[in-house]
Design an enzyme around this catalytic site. Sequence first.
Site, PDB file in Angstrom:
ATOM      1  N   ASP A 100       6.148  29.823  52.045  1.00  0.00           N
ATOM      2  CA  ASP A 100       4.772  29.612  51.581  1.00  0.00           C
ATOM      3  C   ASP A 100       4.742  28.477  50.552  1.00  0.00           C
ATOM      4  O   ASP A 100       5.756  28.170  49.929  1.00  0.00           O
ATOM      5  CB  ASP A 100       4.236  30.876  50.900  1.00  0.00           C
ATOM      6  CG  ASP A 100       4.140  32.043  51.871  1.00  0.00           C
ATOM      7  OD1 ASP A 100       4.065  31.803  53.086  1.00  0.00           O
ATOM      8  OD2 ASP A 100       4.152  33.185  51.384  1.00  0.00           O
TER       9      ASP A 100
HETATM   10  N1  URA Z   1       7.810  36.006  52.746  1.00  0.00           N
HETATM   11  C1  URA Z   1       6.684  35.604  52.136  1.00  0.00           C
HETATM   12  O1  URA Z   1       5.789  36.405  51.872  1.00  0.00           O
HETATM   13  N2  URA Z   1       6.568  34.300  51.813  1.00  0.00           N
HETATM   14  C2  URA Z   1       7.551  33.387  52.039  1.00  0.00           C
HETATM   15  O2  URA Z   1       7.386  32.221  51.698  1.00  0.00           O
HETATM   16  C3  URA Z   1       8.717  33.823  52.673  1.00  0.00           C
HETATM   17  C4  URA Z   1       8.813  35.146  53.019  1.00  0.00           C
END
Ligand code: URA
Length: 228
Positions: A100
């Site tokens: 993310d």
């Molecule tokens: N899980 C998440 O919620 N975000 C990420 O960036 C990676 C795994």
Amino acid sequence: MRLDRFLCESTGLTRSVAKKALHRGDVTVDGIVVKKSDLQINDQEVRLEGRLLSAPSARYLLLHKPAGYISATQDENYPCVLRLLPPELCRGLQCAGRLDVDTTGLLLLTDDGQWSHRLRSPKKACNKVYQVDLSEPLASDVSQRFAEGVMLHGEDKATLPATLETITPTRVLLTIQEGKYHQVKRMFAAVGNHVESLHRLQIGDIRLDDNLEPGQWRHLTEEEIASI
Ligand code: URA
């Protein structure tokens, strides 16, 4: 692949230096001097000043992703992680598993689609280790619930068994096998907690180096590439 790209990727020359070499007549293809930079190279023999060049090999990079960058090749709202890499390495590179925009840590990039597919394949079950900072102290039953699998909002199957290691009441290491959309944040939401910050430390046997600052990168070693 075009001849100018072949030259750059097999030697590390910049585009303009490669073009000058072509104009000077320093490049032969199957023994004939070629000056056309867009000539398509398949399996011909390419030489630069008489030196035989090997076909460029696939690229495998490890990036310490900083917050605020998006794991995509283009986006309207955020800068893409490719901006953190030298432009001559970026062509054809894709993120092998996303993070993310606010997540930091280990991100792998490659132009080898099969390798990337193996890394993401549920059959290969590559463990991913995240350091998670939580808004609330971890409840005592969460480790057991994650080991058994939890139902995420909007999914019809429980998550695969995951393991938790407690560092402090609000900081844990979570190891998961899958990579569903926002998986870690949704897992903690499913048990009534909230992820404040998320940092990926490891995928399979590939670990984020302690000496790579956010935004820094390196090539993967032969051993790391073979481990996937
Ligand atoms: N899980 C998440 O919620 N975000 C990420 O960036 C990676 C795994």
